[in-house]
Write a protein that holds these residues in place. Structure first.
Motif, short mmCIF file in Angstrom:
data_model
loop_
_atom_site.label_atom_id
_atom_site.label_comp_id
_atom_site.label_asym_id
_atom_site.label_seq_id
_atom_site.Cartn_x
_atom_site.Cartn_y
_atom_site.Cartn_z
N TRP A 110 0.80 -1.15 -0.07
CA TRP A 110 0.09 0.12 -0.05
C TRP A 110 0.81 1.32 0.13
CZ3 TRP A 110 -0.68 4.27 3.19
CH2 TRP A 110 -1.43 4.49 3.00
N TRP A 111 1.74 1.61 1.18
CA TRP A 111 2.40 2.26 1.15
C TRP A 111 3.59 2.25 0.69
CZ3 TRP A 111 7.72 1.80 2.32
CH2 TRP A 111 7.79 0.46 3.40
N ARG A 112 4.22 1.53 -0.33
CA ARG A 112 4.74 1.61 -1.25
C ARG A 112 4.68 2.10 -2.86
NH1 ARG A 112 9.99 0.32 0.25
NH2 ARG A 112 10.70 -1.30 0.67
N GLU A 113 3.18 1.68 -3.58
CA GLU A 113 2.43 2.05 -3.99
C GLU A 113 2.55 3.54 -4.47
OE1 GLU A 113 -2.03 1.98 -5.84
OE2 GLU A 113 -0.47 -0.01 -4.85
N LEU A 114 1.91 3.91 -2.91
CA LEU A 114 1.89 5.33 -2.56
C LEU A 114 2.90 6.79 -3.28
CD1 LEU A 114 -1.50 5.47 -1.92
CD2 LEU A 114 -1.00 6.68 -0.54
N LEU A 115 4.11 5.97 -2.56
CA LEU A 115 5.42 6.88 -2.69
C LEU A 115 5.70 6.42 -3.93
CD1 LEU A 115 6.92 5.86 0.59
CD2 LEU A 115 6.41 7.94 0.53
N ALA A 116 5.57 5.27 -4.21
CA ALA A 116 5.83 5.30 -6.02
C ALA A 116 5.19 6.38 -7.19
CB ALA A 116 6.24 4.44 -6.51
N ARG A 117 4.08 6.46 -6.55
CA ARG A 117 3.09 7.09 -7.28
C ARG A 117 3.94 8.98 -6.94
NH1 ARG A 117 -2.40 5.96 -6.00
NH2 ARG A 117 -2.43 8.60 -5.28
N ALA A 118 3.61 9.22 -6.46
CA ALA A 118 4.09 10.63 -5.41
C ALA A 118 5.62 11.00 -5.90
CB ALA A 118 3.90 10.61 -4.30
N ALA A 119 6.71 10.19 -6.98
CA ALA A 119 7.82 10.38 -6.92
C ALA A 119 7.77 11.64 -8.62
CB ALA A 119 8.33 8.97 -7.07
N PRO A 120 8.65 12.04 -7.96
CA PRO A 120 8.51 13.48 -9.18
C PRO A 120 9.33 12.08 -10.86
CG PRO A 120 10.72 13.78 -7.86
CD PRO A 120 9.45 12.67 -7.03
#
Length: 357
Positions: free
Chosen positions: A347-357
């Motif tokens: 869950w949190w890895r998906e969000l971090l990957a999506r938010a990465a520049p």
């Protein structure tokens, strides 16, 4: 039976509210609305498809006509407004989005509610509940009494200023037009589904990835911490028994210095790795997986611009008039939060990957 529209439904507090309400009020219909920006997770909503009384709509609170259509077609009588840009650092570097979402977006909702509930359906029993923050009250000194509902507003960041403006708009729509509103100002929330940019999940995820734990300034800034489910129960009390036009502060009665939070989190992470041997294999970069304390990652960084020193909430009004007090002790809530993030890595890895520049 109530028909609810929950804005910001795919975000941190919104997701927890939706899950709680569907479980405890199966007779109600609930529509979740979210623009699915970086902090909103579609997975949160997809996981609730099995609830027949739930519907998710991908949409923007700023689209007035669409909001009017939802209120009409779904026969909404209760609107719980969580949708907001909420990260202070982001507001410092890019305030425009905060003005657009928190002020103009809230006004769009209020205008739509007035149109459908007051102009088109006079006499309809309704409620517009606006979720705000203790940051609108400014900063406290070490010996100052906690914020109460009558504390003058003194916002110090673009984020808190935008939330203060939205609070005033809600008040104005009640006093000018007669819209049935309530407002809650809460302290710092923590718990499952929080995007890893806020203090607790950021530190937790950084430990797992062997990244520095950035502590602003001297680390002595103080916050009042509230477990998210306690916050949800507080809103539940306001919706069921709160007086229209009133403001309620929801606090955790739980003040902590930032550096003490970080040290406690490190201790709990070390404890979790000691008690669960499989964690070392799953998170091999984490210091406790390699015999090192998590505190080894603590790094002091330049203080945030305009960093408020202390927040604290006087929640006596909620306790006296609505018989509400938080149930979850901080140590217990923190352990629950850590366990959730450890067990929901995807869950949190998906969000971090999506938010990465």
């Amino acid at each position: 039976m109530a028909n609810l529209l929950v804005t910001g439904a795919a975000g941190f507090i919104g997701t927890n509210f939706v899950r709680y309400w569907l479980e405890h009020y199966p007779e109600d219909r609930l529509v979740g609305l979210d623009a699915l920006t970086y902090a909103g997770c579609r997975r949160n909503m997809d996981a609730l498809r099995h609830y027949q009384q739930f519907q998710f709509i991908h949409g923007d609170i700023g689209h007035y006509e669409n909001i009017c259509q939802i209120l009409r077609e779904q026969q909404i009588d209760t609107l719980v407004h969580f949708a907001a840009e909420s990260h202070v650092d982001r507001s410092i570097h890019g305030p425009d989005t905060f003005i657009q979402t928190n002020i103009l977006g809230t006004h769009s909702l209020l205008k739509a509610a007035k149109t459908v509930w007051l102009d088109e359906q006079p006499g309809l029993i309704h409620r517009f509940h606006h979720v705000s923050t203790d940051e609108v009250y400014g900063s406290l000194g070490p010996e100052d009494p906690p914020f109460s509902e009558t504390t003058p507003y003194a916002p110090n960041s673009p984020y808190s200023a935008s939330k203060a403006a939205s609070d005033h708009l809600v008040r104005a729509y009640h006093h000018t037009y007669g819209l049935s509103t309530t407002v809650s100002n809460c302290s710092n929330n923590y718990g499952p589904y929080q995007f890893p940019e806020k203090l607790i999940p950021l530190m937790l995820v950084n430990i797992l990835n062997n990244k520095p734990l950035p502590v602003y300034g001297d680390g002595l800034n103080v916050r009042d911490w509230l477990y998210v489910e306690d916050h949800v129960r507080g809103i539940e009390k306001i919706l069921s028994a709160g007086i229209v036009g009133e403001v309620y502060n929801i606090g955790g009665n739980n003040e902590w210095k930032n550096i003490d939070i970080v040290h406690l989190l490190c201790q709990e992470m070390d404890r979790a790795f000691a008690e669960r041997s499989e964690l070392a294999a799953r998170y091999p970069l984490a210091p406790p997986a390699n015999g090192q304390p998590s505190t080894s990652l603590i790094t002091y960084v330049r203080d945030r611009l305009g960093h408020d020193r202390r927040y604290a909430i006087n929640a006596n009004k909620m306790a006296y008039w609505l018989n509400f007090n938080p149930d979850i002790a901080f140590a217990s809530g923190l352990r629950k939060t850590i366990a959730w993030y450890l067990d929901n890595e995807s869950w949190w890895r998906e969000l971090l990957a999506r938010a990465a520049p």
